[in-house]
Design a protein around this motif. Sequence first.
Motif, short mmCIF file in Angstrom:
data_model
loop_
_atom_site.label_atom_id
_atom_site.label_comp_id
_atom_site.label_asym_id
_atom_site.label_seq_id
_atom_site.Cartn_x
_atom_site.Cartn_y
_atom_site.Cartn_z
N GLY A 1 0.82 -1.21 0.00
CA GLY A 1 0.00 0.00 0.00
C GLY A 1 0.85 1.26 0.00
N ALA B 1 2.38 1.70 -3.45
CA ALA B 1 1.34 2.12 -4.41
C ALA B 1 0.97 3.58 -4.18
N ALA C 1 -4.10 -1.54 -4.87
CA ALA C 1 -2.67 -1.21 -4.81
C ALA C 1 -1.90 -1.93 -5.93
N PHE D 1 -4.13 3.80 -0.83
CA PHE D 1 -3.55 2.56 -1.37
C PHE D 1 -3.37 2.63 -2.89
N GLY D 2 -3.20 3.83 -3.41
CA GLY D 2 -2.88 3.95 -4.84
C GLY D 2 -3.99 4.49 -5.71
#
Length: 396
Positions: free
Chosen positions: A57, A60, A294, A324-325
Amino acid sequence: MAAGENVNWQSRLSDMLSAHSWPENFDNIVEKLSTGIPLSLDDGVGLFKSNDLETIGKIANLVKESRFSNKAFFNVNVHINQTNICTLACKFCAFRRGRRAKDAYQLEIDDYVEDLRKYSAHVDEVHSVGGLHPEWTVDHYSKLFTTVKREFPSIHIKALTAVEVKHIASLSNLTIKETLIQLRDSGLGSLPGGGAEILDDGVREIICRGKESSSEYLDIHKTAHELGIPTNCTMLFGTIESNEQRVAHMIKIRELQNSTNGFQCFVPYPFLPDDSRLPEAQLATGSEVLRVIAISRLMLNNIPHIKAYRMNLGDNIAELALQFGADDIDGTVQKESIMHLAGSNAPLDHDKVMLAKLVTNAGCVPMQRDTVYSRFEEFIPKPQPKRRTLKMAVDD
Ligand code: SF4
């Protein structure tokens, strides 16, 4: 470079990654990301097997921040599903109805326009997907889009999944290209990415027999890109697919993007199971959803936006996914059937202020965008007028 993206994000990413120390078993991943080498099938599968979601995470999120700093995008849209009548019966679908079902419906063009009129003062996008209607040819959709654009010229029409395009082309005795040209010239602005499910024909045979094949999905999007029609792409996970098939799906999307650069956004979302549809499928846990988001960010180094689709994930997971991206939470939506019939309870009454709050809660800056990310600006809610205090005569 995509709109809204930092110039030189790759070298920025390299600096950001080297400013941290990472667990040794992430050396290969960090090295590839730092130097712009796409992750392989084995890399992706390894990330699915890793028990270090926190590191996945964090990486990402750095990739996302290298591209968009801490911006997170949303838009102001409405979903109108033109019909739930469908000639197919995908196993995961809670939306479709047979023609004679009591709650089957089809919106005639006037009904559709009337429906849109209720929202037209506030939205800049209408998102329309639906069942494969047995009679509606390209002429029906052309007329619909022409009418919408005549009445609401500033509203972007994002409509029709790849399988709908294939079905309409077949009913109309036209090629995919001829169909898309006619639709584009009638006002279609972009295609949503729905219907990709998992791009593996073995899986598709079980969960959505009769739908377009994996290569047909990719070819339809390729044709759209070549005609200047931007599209999104999706992944429905949590049915019967393996981690390998998820990663292979992402790589197929990435390879097409390498040649066309027409995908704006990747939208991974979990199947919302119930007892009747694919009873063997389990509801994806929150951490699994975050892992997929992610990994999507890490695998898809050539797709700018990763969307946490609030209508499917719900507000809480969508908010977390921004760490988380993901960099997008979709829009206000206001009216949605497909996910809600499948079991989503994501709120439908969110206005821009509420969406912005969700974004700021995640530590990001809310950016209101148009459908194709060509216009965007920070959304700063107007201060609410102070409430007047009512003076009450109180006898005490
Ligand atoms: S997913 Fe689409 S094509 Fe499949 S049954 Fe549902 S409406 Fe029809």
